[in-house]
Design a protein around this motif. Structure first.
Motif, PDB file in Angstrom:
ATOM      1  N   GLU A  92       0.803  -1.059  -0.036  1.00 52.91           N
ATOM      2  CA  GLU A  92      -0.039  -0.220   0.085  1.00 52.91           C
ATOM      3  C   GLU A  92       1.040   1.359  -0.035  1.00 52.91           C
ATOM      4  O   GLU A  92       2.056   1.064   0.342  1.00 52.91           O
ATOM      5  CB  GLU A  92      -1.082   0.018   1.277  1.00 52.91           C
ATOM      6  CG  GLU A  92      -0.079   0.047   2.603  1.00 52.91           C
ATOM      7  CD  GLU A  92      -1.064   0.094   3.652  1.00 52.91           C
ATOM      8  OE1 GLU A  92      -2.352   0.310   3.577  1.00 52.91           O
ATOM      9  OE2 GLU A  92      -0.503   0.201   4.834  1.00 52.91           O
ATOM     10  N   ALA A 353      -5.312 -10.463 -10.029  1.00 51.47           N
ATOM     11  CA  ALA A 353      -4.742  -8.952  -9.521  1.00 51.47           C
ATOM     12  C   ALA A 353      -5.563  -8.074  -9.141  1.00 51.47           C
ATOM     13  O   ALA A 353      -6.493  -7.668  -9.975  1.00 51.47           O
ATOM     14  CB  ALA A 353      -3.595  -8.536 -10.609  1.00 51.47           C
ATOM     15  N   ARG A 354      -5.673  -7.313  -7.781  1.00 50.16           N
ATOM     16  CA  ARG A 354      -6.438  -6.519  -7.476  1.00 50.16           C
ATOM     17  C   ARG A 354      -5.994  -4.992  -7.064  1.00 50.16           C
ATOM     18  O   ARG A 354      -4.828  -5.182  -6.345  1.00 50.16           O
ATOM     19  CB  ARG A 354      -7.186  -6.989  -6.398  1.00 50.16           C
ATOM     20  CG  ARG A 354      -8.209  -8.215  -6.403  1.00 50.16           C
ATOM     21  CD  ARG A 354      -9.447  -7.542  -6.929  1.00 50.16           C
ATOM     22  NE  ARG A 354     -10.122  -6.924  -5.699  1.00 50.16           N
ATOM     23  CZ  ARG A 354     -10.375  -5.605  -5.454  1.00 50.16           C
ATOM     24  NH1 ARG A 354      -9.802  -4.864  -6.437  1.00 50.16           N
ATOM     25  NH2 ARG A 354     -10.926  -5.073  -4.457  1.00 50.16           N
ATOM     26  N   ALA A 355      -6.547  -4.058  -7.208  1.00 55.25           N
ATOM     27  CA  ALA A 355      -6.306  -2.639  -6.719  1.00 55.25           C
ATOM     28  C   ALA A 355      -7.286  -1.928  -6.059  1.00 55.25           C
ATOM     29  O   ALA A 355      -8.504  -2.165  -6.666  1.00 55.25           O
ATOM     30  CB  ALA A 355      -5.676  -1.859  -8.022  1.00 55.25           C
ATOM     31  N   PRO A 420       1.101  -7.544  -8.504  1.00 57.12           N
ATOM     32  CA  PRO A 420      -0.279  -6.861  -9.024  1.00 57.12           C
ATOM     33  C   PRO A 420      -0.214  -5.700  -9.539  1.00 57.12           C
ATOM     34  O   PRO A 420      -0.875  -5.278 -10.487  1.00 57.12           O
ATOM     35  CB  PRO A 420      -1.070  -7.218  -7.913  1.00 57.12           C
ATOM     36  CG  PRO A 420       0.019  -7.128  -6.845  1.00 57.12           C
ATOM     37  CD  PRO A 420       1.092  -7.861  -7.303  1.00 57.12           C
ATOM     38  N   GLU A 421       0.860  -4.649  -9.150  1.00 59.14           N
ATOM     39  CA  GLU A 421       0.676  -3.545  -9.525  1.00 59.14           C
ATOM     40  C   GLU A 421       1.121  -3.364 -11.253  1.00 59.14           C
ATOM     41  O   GLU A 421       0.761  -2.455 -11.874  1.00 59.14           O
ATOM     42  CB  GLU A 421       1.739  -2.464  -8.839  1.00 59.14           C
ATOM     43  CG  GLU A 421       1.964  -1.220  -9.226  1.00 59.14           C
ATOM     44  CD  GLU A 421       2.637  -0.314  -8.400  1.00 59.14           C
ATOM     45  OE1 GLU A 421       2.694   0.914  -8.266  1.00 59.14           O
ATOM     46  OE2 GLU A 421       3.488  -0.869  -7.470  1.00 59.14           O
ATOM     47  N   LEU A 424      -1.679  -4.278 -13.461  1.00 56.30           N
ATOM     48  CA  LEU A 424      -2.823  -3.189 -13.399  1.00 56.30           C
ATOM     49  C   LEU A 424      -2.475  -2.020 -13.829  1.00 56.30           C
ATOM     50  O   LEU A 424      -3.192  -1.019 -14.325  1.00 56.30           O
ATOM     51  CB  LEU A 424      -3.575  -3.286 -11.958  1.00 56.30           C
ATOM     52  CG  LEU A 424      -4.120  -4.409 -11.411  1.00 56.30           C
ATOM     53  CD1 LEU A 424      -4.276  -4.293 -10.086  1.00 56.30           C
ATOM     54  CD2 LEU A 424      -5.381  -4.618 -12.264  1.00 56.30           C
ATOM     55  N   ARG A 425      -1.124  -1.611 -14.019  1.00 56.61           N
ATOM     56  CA  ARG A 425      -0.675  -0.491 -14.161  1.00 56.61           C
ATOM     57  C   ARG A 425      -1.201   0.196 -15.640  1.00 56.61           C
ATOM     58  O   ARG A 425      -1.537   1.351 -15.991  1.00 56.61           O
ATOM     59  CB  ARG A 425       1.034   0.014 -14.097  1.00 56.61           C
ATOM     60  CG  ARG A 425       1.394   1.320 -14.373  1.00 56.61           C
ATOM     61  CD  ARG A 425       2.877   1.510 -14.277  1.00 56.61           C
ATOM     62  NE  ARG A 425       3.555   0.814 -12.855  1.00 56.61           N
ATOM     63  CZ  ARG A 425       4.311  -0.053 -12.887  1.00 56.61           C
ATOM     64  NH1 ARG A 425       4.462  -0.786 -14.011  1.00 56.61           N
ATOM     65  NH2 ARG A 425       4.847  -0.432 -11.990  1.00 56.61           N
ATOM     66  N   GLU A 466      -3.552   3.942  -2.419  1.00 57.11           N
ATOM     67  CA  GLU A 466      -3.753   2.633  -3.424  1.00 57.11           C
ATOM     68  C   GLU A 466      -3.260   1.499  -2.674  1.00 57.11           C
ATOM     69  O   GLU A 466      -2.081   1.528  -1.829  1.00 57.11           O
ATOM     70  CB  GLU A 466      -2.845   2.990  -4.535  1.00 57.11           C
ATOM     71  CG  GLU A 466      -1.419   3.466  -4.452  1.00 57.11           C
ATOM     72  CD  GLU A 466      -0.749   3.855  -5.831  1.00 57.11           C
ATOM     73  OE1 GLU A 466      -1.310   3.353  -6.828  1.00 57.11           O
ATOM     74  OE2 GLU A 466       0.345   4.527  -5.744  1.00 57.11           O
ATOM     75  N   TYR A 468      -2.462  -2.787  -3.365  1.00 56.62           N
ATOM     76  CA  TYR A 468      -2.482  -3.967  -4.419  1.00 56.62           C
ATOM     77  C   TYR A 468      -2.110  -5.396  -3.853  1.00 56.62           C
ATOM     78  O   TYR A 468      -1.455  -5.377  -2.857  1.00 56.62           O
ATOM     79  CB  TYR A 468      -1.286  -3.656  -5.435  1.00 56.62           C
ATOM     80  CG  TYR A 468      -1.259  -2.417  -6.221  1.00 56.62           C
ATOM     81  CD1 TYR A 468      -1.931  -2.284  -7.500  1.00 56.62           C
ATOM     82  CD2 TYR A 468      -0.649  -1.255  -5.895  1.00 56.62           C
ATOM     83  CE1 TYR A 468      -2.216  -1.247  -8.255  1.00 56.62           C
ATOM     84  CE2 TYR A 468      -0.991   0.135  -6.554  1.00 56.62           C
ATOM     85  CZ  TYR A 468      -1.560  -0.011  -7.828  1.00 56.62           C
ATOM     86  OH  TYR A 468      -1.771   1.179  -8.441  1.00 56.62           O
ATOM     87  N   ASN A 470      -2.824  -9.867  -4.467  1.00 56.32           N
ATOM     88  CA  ASN A 470      -3.302 -11.033  -5.277  1.00 56.32           C
ATOM     89  C   ASN A 470      -4.261 -11.936  -4.716  1.00 56.32           C
ATOM     90  O   ASN A 470      -3.943 -12.240  -3.293  1.00 56.32           O
ATOM     91  CB  ASN A 470      -1.963 -11.964  -5.894  1.00 56.32           C
ATOM     92  CG  ASN A 470      -1.339 -11.044  -6.914  1.00 56.32           C
ATOM     93  OD1 ASN A 470      -0.259 -10.929  -6.873  1.00 56.32           O
ATOM     94  ND2 ASN A 470      -1.848 -10.802  -8.061  1.00 56.32           N
TER      95      ASN A 470
END
Length: 587
Positions: A92, A353-355, A420-421, A424-425, A466, A468, A470
């Motif tokens: 985070e 992958a989660r944000a 994950p970042e 998702l970026r 933010e 991120y 998994n």
């Protein structure tokens, strides 16, 4: 509660995820005794919702924990994983308030003080208004346990602009982003999708191509192809044609059912839905134990293999014929010594992958987010040769998931790497920025004033916070292979990479009917006023009725008395009429 639980149940369920909770509710509803256990101190597992403070603690505990995997069964005893629902690769970060100052009056301290106003989903989803979950909630009468809101907006990115997708007939004909010819093409295509099942020749043609090829064959313009493929069918370039057409029809059938939107969202977050099924299970006698240490599963020899015998819970061994175990509690490798007794090829779940992002401005600006439903969805196509696109859900305070003037954004995609970042970026960069662009106009207020400020408003969302992480696949699905299970043991999956809950509901139905093939799956639960508490009043036999003292009387005698009273009344009425006529004649 160490030794005060009954020693035997019809069904034991470990884990309070969605699929486990549906199975538990269905079994309890048909009169089975159910024990529902969870080693966590909250409901939902990977389907849970947290306030901001609890969510951050969850991230920190996941990053510092080391998951232990049991590799073998010792003396017919299987020890369960003590950290079954730990996420991976969590991190985070906050906006640099110290150097750059507050953003629209918000800073880290103020956001943390408002932590109770947040409800952050680990696996957020939407419900099609005519989808499997809504149908199940209505047919079972579980819908009374929570509230829903229709979403405000379906959006996408086209030509580097965030645009609202016209969905209904009125949206199509009022949209300024679609010309007259495109409107006619779009309406004609949507009508063909709605009626495709009635045309047998058209159905056969669907199997030979992808949905993208099908769209192009109808000579739709590139922007219409993008709208239908990404924002209405929620598909990608590899989506089979039949699946895409069915998805469009499902979208259209859901439109207008609960307002001018095909989707619903549960108020206070999707973590409410597993709890709805848990409430129903408890109403019909299910016993719940959260934060309960479940040491393991005792097995016994059976037909040259193994079968489930009991669960070791504290100092007790609790027996049952059937056991349902949620994601993360057992390892894929533990059953290598078992003779195949129950095999199931499960579709892969998890691997997400989660944000979770907090911003000061909704995507596209306040002028594009004026609805009061509190939820918007955006589907972005795949980038950089990735297998799938990303789903973006934006929540405002109307959804009950964040405070006013803060927007909670969820981004979900299939994980490609262990970062994950990085996954998702490319999607987040299309709609959000970490740079603050000055004061912004908030949604709401005077409409004329908003129109005057459209050109000058800030449409760049600043990332205030933010996180991120998994969500892993369940260990059964990690290799996407057949799994041999001891008799009586059934494993269920976690969240699938789907917008609604169709696959999870189907798995719950399948497992329930495997255990209880003769029982109805989740019949309608009675309303509170329909439930009779205590002994029922005696039902009078035919020919008898009950007086106020519950003493039987003769119906025939009562009827004769009633008929006699009616005859007397009729005679009195006729006499009155005769006297009135006589008086009239005399006058």
């Amino acid at each position: 509660m160490e030794d005060d639980l009954p020693t035997e149940f019809d069904l034991i369920v470990i884990g309070t995820g969605l699929t486990e909770s549906i199975i538990a509710a269905a079994a309890s509803r048909v009169g089975k005794t159910v024990l529902h256990l969870d080693t966590n101190d909250y409901y939902g597992g990977y389907w849970a919702s947290f306030n901001l403070e609890t969510f951050r603690k969850y991230l920190q505990s996941a990053s510092s924990s080391v998951s232990t995997t049991v590799e073998a069964i010792n003396n017919n005893f299987l020890q369960l994983n003590p950290l079954p629902t730990a996420i991976r690769n969590a991190r985070e970060s906050w906006y640099n308030f110290a150097e750059k100052g507050d953003v629209d009056g918000w800073n880290q301290e103020r956001i943390e003080q408002e932590y109770r106003r947040f409800n952050i989903d680990l696996a957020p989803k939407l419900l099609y208004a005519r989808g499997a979950m809504v149908d199940l909630l209505i047919s079972s009468n579980i819908c009374r346990y929570t509230e829903f809101r229709a979403i405000d907006r379906v959006a996408t990115v086209w030509d580097d602009r965030i645009m609202t997708v016209p969905c209904s007939r009125s949206d199509v004909f009022t949209s300024k982003d679609v010309n007259v010819i495109e409107k006619r093409l779009l309406m004609k295509f949507l009508q063909s999708c709605a009626s495709y099942e009635e045309n047998s020749e058209a159905k056969e043609d669907l199997d030979s191509k992808t949905f993208l090829e099908h769209l192009q064959s109808h000579k739709l313009t590139p922007n219409l192809v993008h709208y239908v493929l990404c924002a209405i069918a929620m598909g990608n370039e590899r989506t089979p044609c039949r699946d895409g057409v069915a998805a469009v029809k499902k979208f259209l059938m859901s439109l207008g059912h609960y307002g001018n939107s095909p989707f619903l969202f549960p108020v206070y977050g999707c973590g409410e839905i597993p709890q709805c099924f848990c409430r129903l299970c408890a109403v019909f006698g299910g016993i719940y134990c959260l934060n309960k240490a479940v040491e393991g599963i005792q097995l016994e020899s059976f037909n040259d293999g193994l079968k489930f015998e009991s669960v070791k819970c504290g100092k007790q061994n609790i027996a049952s014929k059937n056991l349902v175990v949620g994601q993360g509690y057992v390892s894929r490798t533990i059953f290598t010594s078992c003779t195949p007794t129950e095999c199931r090829n499960l579709k892969s779940c998890g691997n997400l992958a989660r944000a979770v992002i907090l911003t000061n401005v909704p995507f596209g600006g306040a002028s594009q987010n004026t609805g009061a439903g509190g939820v918007a969805i955006m589907k972005l196509p795949a980038v950089n040769n990735r297998p799938d696109g990303a789903t973006i859900l934006q929540m405002s305070h109307f959804s009950g998931t964040c405070p006013k003037e803060i927007y909670l954004i969820h981004v979900i995609t299939a994980a490609v790497t262990q970062n994950p970042e990085e996954d998702l970026r490319p999607y987040i960069a299309q709609i959000l920025s970490k740079d603050y662009s000055g004061p912004s106009e908030k949604a709401g207020g005077d409409n004329e004033q908003q129109e005057e400020n459209v050109q000058s408003e800030n449409t760049t969302s600043t990332i205030l916070y933010e996180a991120y992480f998994n969500i892993p696949s369940c260990l059964v699905c990690a290799e996407n292979a057949h799994v041999s299970l001891p008799a009586g043991v059934r494993l269920v999956c976690g969240p699938y990479h789907e917008l609604d809950y169709d696959q999870s509901i189907q798995q719950a139905k399948t497992i329930f009917h495997e255990i209880y093939p003769e029982e109805e799956f989740l019949p309608r639960a009675p309303d509170p006023e329909e439930i009779i508490i205590g002994e029922e009043e005696p039902v009078p036999e035919q020919g008898d009725s009950l007086t106020e003292n519950n003493e039987p009387v003769d119906n025939a005698s009562e009827c004769r008395e009633t008929e006699s009273e009616a005859a007397d009344a009729q005679e009195a009425k006729e006499d009155t009429i005769d006297r009135a006529e006589e008086c009239t004649e005399q006058k």
